[in-house]
Scaffold this active site. Structure first.
Site, short mmCIF file in Angstrom:
data_model
loop_
_atom_site.label_atom_id
_atom_site.label_comp_id
_atom_site.label_asym_id
_atom_site.label_seq_id
_atom_site.Cartn_x
_atom_site.Cartn_y
_atom_site.Cartn_z
N GLY A 243 0.77 -1.24 0.00
CA GLY A 243 0.00 0.00 0.00
C GLY A 243 0.80 1.27 0.00
N GLU A 285 3.99 -6.58 2.18
CA GLU A 285 3.98 -7.06 0.79
C GLU A 285 3.82 -5.91 -0.19
OE1 GLU A 285 1.04 -9.96 1.79
OE2 GLU A 285 -0.58 -8.73 1.01
N PRO A 286 4.85 -5.11 -0.35
CA PRO A 286 4.77 -4.00 -1.29
C PRO A 286 4.74 -4.48 -2.74
CG PRO A 286 7.01 -4.27 -0.49
CD PRO A 286 6.16 -5.21 0.30
N ARG A 288 3.51 -1.83 -5.69
CA ARG A 288 3.75 -0.58 -6.39
C ARG A 288 5.08 0.08 -6.00
NH1 ARG A 288 -0.45 2.56 -8.03
NH2 ARG A 288 -1.77 1.40 -6.59
N CYS A 358 -9.37 3.66 -29.49
CA CYS A 358 -10.60 4.31 -29.92
C CYS A 358 -11.52 4.63 -28.75
CB CYS A 358 -11.34 3.42 -30.92
SG CYS A 358 -10.65 3.60 -32.54
N TYR A 387 1.26 -1.92 -12.12
CA TYR A 387 -0.16 -1.87 -12.51
C TYR A 387 -0.39 -1.22 -13.88
CZ TYR A 387 -0.60 -3.04 -7.61
OH TYR A 387 -0.45 -3.64 -6.39
C1 LIG Z 1 -3.50 -8.19 -0.56
C2 LIG Z 1 -2.60 -7.25 -1.23
N1 LIG Z 1 -1.32 -7.16 -0.83
C3 LIG Z 1 -0.46 -6.31 -1.41
C4 LIG Z 1 -0.86 -5.49 -2.44
C5 LIG Z 1 0.14 -4.57 -3.04
O1 LIG Z 1 -0.20 -3.27 -2.82
P1 LIG Z 1 0.72 -2.08 -3.30
O2 LIG Z 1 1.03 -2.32 -4.73
O3 LIG Z 1 -0.07 -0.88 -3.09
O4 LIG Z 1 1.95 -2.12 -2.46
C6 LIG Z 1 -2.18 -5.53 -2.88
C7 LIG Z 1 -2.62 -4.63 -3.95
O5 LIG Z 1 -3.72 -4.33 -4.17
C8 LIG Z 1 -3.07 -6.44 -2.27
O6 LIG Z 1 -4.34 -6.53 -2.66
#
Ligand SMILES: Cc1ncc(COP(=O)(O)O)c(C=O)c1O
Length: 429
Positions: A243, A285-286, A288, A358, A387
């Site tokens: 997140g 768990e990053p 992004r 389009c 993403y």
């Molecule tokens: C369960 C879970 N973990 C981790 C992530 C990764 O989130 P972010 O890319 O924001 O770090 C997500 C993304 O939606 C998620 O749904």
């Protein structure tokens, strides 16, 4: 960090990443092209791990972007992986990720998903009561699958509603507030095919204000205290999800990975001390914040349309098919002219970078400020590593872009450009 760590303006006044001249890379591999800087991925992974220390584990969230060579870099840096489908799991295993470092999430897993998780020996993150029933059929009698329960802590982070997940009104997780989380833990503990090793959460994405994460941690620890008191259960692991937001434009100033992990660690340690709880391992768990800043999209300008007194459009050879984010959640990007990345203010013009799909909404950057663009110029969109390709489609019958990884002056192809033939692979003629 808007630009990759190796970014610089090269000798010819052009953008350089990973020691590679981006114009030369675009010439060699064509556009649209996604360029990942290996050094940035490694630097960010190390920052997450160093901040975590012995307190727990860092997983990469494969949904942000996954390819075998990218995942190999992630694995080499000692990270684990979170996957959300049998497809992502298969990719992880084929990329050499050890199963004990993989967690399988998802709010509506199929029997096949659960069977794949069991066969691979990964940790399952249960997110729905129906899974308990299906698991009795999937896991053989006398055996147990390592599992966690996904909680919904009921906080509403400061992000777009489409990417907020931890609030009460969410399809993800067992709500703590409604009592569903407690029920799910009870069922998991009583389940003869599961070994409950931890609890999990994820409150949303592109979050800048870390107080939401700290608040979620406090709510989870209240539950942990209740579970310990009433059921004698203490989770060995507590997942705080990903997140962490990233900079998409010069104006964005997100917290660093170190600040993110440090905030969570403080909330966990302080919260456990307050409640007299043993401290579980922390799991983050990053997605992004690991892949995003490392990736850059390169496009070639084609049509230029000037509507006097209204707007000038510069259309590029990609768009919503490779980056749906502006259309999906109004995401903003910076655009940079590859051969003139640091122009003087007086040379700037306002131009809207449009895609080639389009749809009128197929706009990548509205009202960008760039030196004058002409057909054939290259435009880069930084912070395009997460993403974008992961959500890419073949809309309008367009093949998806190629991907290269750059490092030490060498660009290597890690995913070839799709061909028209690829588009027809699954069609019945
Ligand atoms: C369960 C879970 N973990 C981790 C992530 C990764 O989130 P972010 O890319 O924001 O770090 C997500 C993304 O939606 C998620 O749904």
């Amino acid at each position: 960090m808007l630009l990759p760590v190796t970014y610089r303006v090269g000798a010819g006044g052009r953008m350089e990443v990973g020691g590679c001249d981006l114009a030369a890379v675009a010439r060699e591999f064509g556009t649209p092209l996604y360029v990942y800087d290996e050094e940035t991925v490694r630097t960010l992974a190390r920052e997450f791990r160093a901040a975590m220390g012995e307190a727990g584990h860092v997983l990469y969230s494969a949904k942000a972007f996954a390819s075998p060579q990218f995942l190999r870099v992630v694995a080499e840096e000692g990270l684990g992986l979170d996957v959300v489908s049998a497809g992502e799991l298969e990719l992880a295993l084929r990329s050499g990720l050890p199963a004990e470092r993989v967690y399988f999430l998802g709010n509506n897993k199929s029997r096949e998903d659960l069977a794949a998780a069991w066969a691979a020996g990964v940790t399952l993150v249960v997110d729905g009561f129906q899974e308990f029933e299906m698991l009795r059929e999937v896991v053989p009698a006398g055996r147990r699958l390592r599992a966690e329960v996904r909680l919904s802590p009921g906080v509403r982070p400061d992000t777009h509603e489409y990417i907020a997940t931890g609030q009460l009104d969410s399809k993800f997780g067992f709500s703590i507030e409604s009592g569903a989380a407690r029920q799910a833990v009870e069922q998991a503990l009583a389940h003869d095919r599961l070994e409950l090793v931890g609890l999990h959460s994820h409150i949303g994405s592109q979050i800048f204000d870390l107080r939401a994460h700290a608040a979620a941690m406090a709510i989870m620890l209240d539950l942990v205290a209740e579970l310990r008191r009433d059921l004698g259960f203490s989770p060995g692991r507590l997942g705080a999800g990903g997140g962490l937001g990233i900079a998409y434009t010069q104006d964005d100033d997100p917290p660093t990975p170190r600040e993110f992990v440090t905030t969570l660690r403080a909330a966990l340690y302080g919260g456990c001390a307050e409640r007299g709880l043993p401290v579980p391992e922390l799991v983050v768990e990053p997605g992004r914040s690991l892949a995003g800043p490392a990736g850059m999209a390169l496009y070639t300008v084609g049509a230029i349309k000037e509507i006097p007194g209204v707007r000038t459009y510069a259309a590029v050879d990609g768009g919503m098919g490779d980056n749906i984010r502006p259309k999906l959640y109004g995401a903003r990007y910076e655009a940079i002219k590859v051969d003139d990345p640091e122009p003087a203010e007086r040379d700037l013009h306002t131009v809207t970078i449009a895609g080639k799909y389009c749809e009128s909404a197929d706009i990548l950057v509205s009202d960008a400020r760039l030196p004058e663009l002409k057909t054939g110029d290259l435009v880069a969109l930084p912070a395009a590593g997460a993403y974008c390709l992961a959500m890419a489609s073949n809309y309008n019958g367009m093949p998806r872009p190629a991907v290269v990884m750059v490092r030490d002056g060498r660009a290597r192809l890690i995913r070839r450009r799709e061909t028209l033939e690829d588009l027809f692979q699954s069609e019945v003629f």
